[in-house]
Design a protein around this motif. Structure first.
Motif, short mmCIF file in Angstrom:
data_model
loop_
_atom_site.label_atom_id
_atom_site.label_comp_id
_atom_site.label_asym_id
_atom_site.label_seq_id
_atom_site.Cartn_x
_atom_site.Cartn_y
_atom_site.Cartn_z
N ARG A 139 57.91 12.15 10.27
CA ARG A 139 56.78 11.34 10.73
C ARG A 139 57.19 9.88 10.72
NH1 ARG A 139 52.05 10.72 8.25
NH2 ARG A 139 52.77 11.34 6.18
N VAL A 140 56.79 9.15 11.75
CA VAL A 140 57.07 7.72 11.85
C VAL A 140 55.73 7.00 11.83
CG1 VAL A 140 58.03 5.88 13.27
CG2 VAL A 140 59.20 8.09 13.13
N GLU A 141 55.43 6.36 10.70
CA GLU A 141 54.12 5.74 10.51
C GLU A 141 54.18 4.23 10.78
OE1 GLU A 141 51.64 7.26 7.12
OE2 GLU A 141 53.57 8.03 6.45
N HIS A 142 54.62 3.87 11.97
CA HIS A 142 54.76 2.45 12.27
C HIS A 142 54.26 2.14 13.67
CE1 HIS A 142 56.88 1.96 8.54
NE2 HIS A 142 57.75 2.89 8.88
N TRP A 143 53.88 0.91 13.87
CA TRP A 143 53.25 0.42 15.10
C TRP A 143 54.11 0.73 16.32
CZ3 TRP A 143 54.10 -3.03 19.06
CH2 TRP A 143 52.97 -3.54 19.72
N THR A 144 55.39 0.46 16.24
CA THR A 144 56.25 0.64 17.41
C THR A 144 56.28 2.09 17.87
OG1 THR A 144 57.61 -1.20 16.62
CG2 THR A 144 58.53 0.15 18.38
N GLY A 145 56.33 3.02 16.92
CA GLY A 145 56.31 4.43 17.29
C GLY A 145 55.03 4.82 17.98
N ALA A 146 53.90 4.27 17.54
CA ALA A 146 52.61 4.58 18.15
C ALA A 146 52.49 3.99 19.54
CB ALA A 146 51.47 4.08 17.26
N VAL A 147 53.27 2.97 19.84
CA VAL A 147 53.24 2.36 21.17
C VAL A 147 54.20 3.05 22.13
CG1 VAL A 147 53.82 0.26 22.45
CG2 VAL A 147 52.47 0.11 20.37
N ARG A 148 55.40 3.37 21.67
CA ARG A 148 56.46 3.83 22.57
C ARG A 148 56.56 5.35 22.69
NH1 ARG A 148 61.47 -0.48 21.68
NH2 ARG A 148 60.26 -2.34 22.18
N ARG A 149 56.35 6.06 21.61
CA ARG A 149 56.54 7.51 21.67
C ARG A 149 55.54 8.23 22.58
NH1 ARG A 149 59.11 10.25 16.35
NH2 ARG A 149 60.98 8.94 16.27
N PRO A 150 54.29 7.75 22.68
CA PRO A 150 53.38 8.45 23.59
C PRO A 150 53.87 8.54 25.03
CG PRO A 150 52.11 7.12 22.08
CD PRO A 150 53.56 6.77 21.83
N ALA A 151 54.60 7.55 25.53
CA ALA A 151 55.11 7.62 26.90
C ALA A 151 56.09 8.77 27.05
CB ALA A 151 55.78 6.30 27.28
N VAL A 152 56.90 9.01 26.02
CA VAL A 152 57.85 10.13 26.04
C VAL A 152 57.08 11.46 26.02
CG1 VAL A 152 59.73 11.26 24.79
CG2 VAL A 152 59.63 8.76 24.90
N ALA A 153 56.09 11.56 25.14
CA ALA A 153 55.33 12.80 25.00
C ALA A 153 54.52 13.10 26.26
CB ALA A 153 54.40 12.71 23.79
N VAL A 154 53.92 12.07 26.84
CA VAL A 154 53.15 12.27 28.08
C VAL A 154 54.05 12.74 29.21
CG1 VAL A 154 51.97 10.97 29.89
CG2 VAL A 154 51.22 10.78 27.51
N ARG A 155 55.26 12.20 29.28
CA ARG A 155 56.20 12.64 30.33
C ARG A 155 56.52 14.12 30.16
NH1 ARG A 155 59.65 8.94 29.41
NH2 ARG A 155 58.53 7.42 30.70
#
Length: 399
Positions: free
Chosen positions: A287-303
């Motif tokens: 788990r990555v509990e940091h702001w940057t992960g919450a901003v950037r990882r969703p684009a990967v998951a949505v793709r």
């Protein structure tokens, strides 16, 4: 989107950016529109930022979405692909984004004491800010990111602050004991009393004529007693996955996903603090509990979601760059990227420990695996880009 904070909002934005033009529903257990959490322990707590300043949505932003706020998710029905809410409603969808975040861990035995706080939400920050306004002595239990930042902020407000940490140094779990000792020096230099290597035996309180007993001190495992007008408990967070029981979604320390956020249920992805993505470099879920992960990882998951990928499908979508976080405390900016482990070799590449301004690189064998920077943003960024380039050259992610 089950979860209407930063990760859920980022997923909604990514869906629109990547061409999805269907219906969007964002469900949040808090009554607030999405807001920025990092300032809660710093600028907002110090009174330098208003609630309006925390807003994550721009004035001109329109996601053409339906918002259901103040309603917690209670269950996910995989057959109907429906989310059942605590108010009795049920929301059906073709796809589900799990972004239910995490909740602050509490200290057993403190539930009935007034003046004991955790800090995770805007409402938490409101209550803590009000309590600190009339306090003289603060004890912070736990010297992780939240605890260390609150300690630093409270010192700027003039409080006497004691920071208690059972590990050998602040942030030791993230950056190692050696570099954590540098952070301890920063805190001590600001006037924070740092007590490491000791835990908490009991939080004590004084009975009042009306209302709950009021906290008055903390007894440590070594027998010392530290007086306190306010206590903040910063001992980590639990991923918000209890509502997924019986859904068929695999959970452990978070929702278990592949390296692109896909879960074991087709059409269901997970992002943010509740999501444990597979890390090919570590060979495990993290788990990555940091702001940057919450901003950037969703684009990967949505793709991956729009491509129809599911966990183990062999998707060729690349995972995001190594985790990155920053922390502003004691007048310095601490930046870290990658994953450190005990036994990593640490070398200072630029600056010096004595000046508390440096870039340190963590190596496992001959390979750089993490980088820490204190008040040297440009050299840190160069090393961070190198870590990201190494990650792209690593083997394709496996579920």
């Amino acid at each position: 989107m089950v979860g209407a904070s930063l990760a859920g909002l980022s997923a909604a934005r990514a869906l629109r950016d990547q061409g999805y033009d269907g219906g969007l529903v964002l469900i949040g257990d808090e009554p607030h529109r999405p807001y920025d959490r990092p300032p809660l322990s710093k600028e907002f707590l110090a009174g330098r930022m208003s609630e309006a300043d925390l807003a994550l949505e721009t004035e001109t932003e329109d996601l053409d979405a339906t918002w259901i706020l103040g309603a917690a998710a209670e269950a996910l029905d995989p057959g109907e692909r429906a989310v059942r809410l605590g108010d009795g409603r049920s929301v059906r969808a073709d796809a589900v984004v799990i972004a239910t975040g995490a909740s602050a861990r509490t200290l057993p035995g403190t539930e009935r004491l007034s003046g004991v706080h955790t800090l995770r939400t805007l409402d938490d920050a409101r209550a803590l800010r009000a309590d600190l306004a009339g306090a003289g002595r603060l004890v912070v239990i736990g010297a992780g990111f939240i605890g260390a930042e609150i300690a630093s902020t409270a010192r700027t407000l003039g409080l006497h602050v004691t920071l208690v940490e059972p590990a050998s140094a602040p942030l030791a779990a993230a950056i190692g004991a050696e570099m954590g000792a540098v952070v301890a020096g920063l805190q001590a230099g600001q006037g924070v009393e740092v007590l490491c290597g000791t835990g908490v035996r009991e939080v004590t309180g004084t009975a009042r004529a009306a209302g709950a007993p009021r906290v008055d001190g903390v007894i440590l495992t070594d027998g010392r007693r530290v007086p306190a007008d306010v206590v903040v408990v910063g001992i980590g967070a639990r991923p918000g996955v209890g509502w997924l029981a019986g859904s068929g979604v695999d959970v452990g320390d978070g929702v278990l996903c592949d390296a692109t956020g896909a879960t074991t249920l087709p059409g269901v992805i997970a992002v943010g603090d509740c999501a444990a993505w597979f890390d090919p470099a570590a060979g495990s879920h993290r788990r990555v509990e940091h702001w940057t992960g919450a901003v950037r990882r969703p684009a990967v998951a949505v793709r991956a979601l729009l491509a129809g990928a599911s966990a183990g499908s062999g998707s060729d979508i690349r995972p995001p760059e190594p985790p990155y976080f920053w922390s502003d405390q004691c007048g310095t900016r601490i930046q870290f990227a990658g994953h450190a482990r005990p036994g990593d070799e640490i070398t200072v590449e630029e600056g010096s420990l004595a000046d508390r301004s440096f870039v340190a690189v963590y190596r496992r064998g001959d390979r750089p695996v993490a980088v820490l920077g204190i008040d040297l943003p440009r050299p840190f960024t160069r090393w961070r880009k190198r870590l990201a380039a190494d990650a792209l050259r690593s083997p394709a992610p496996a579920a």
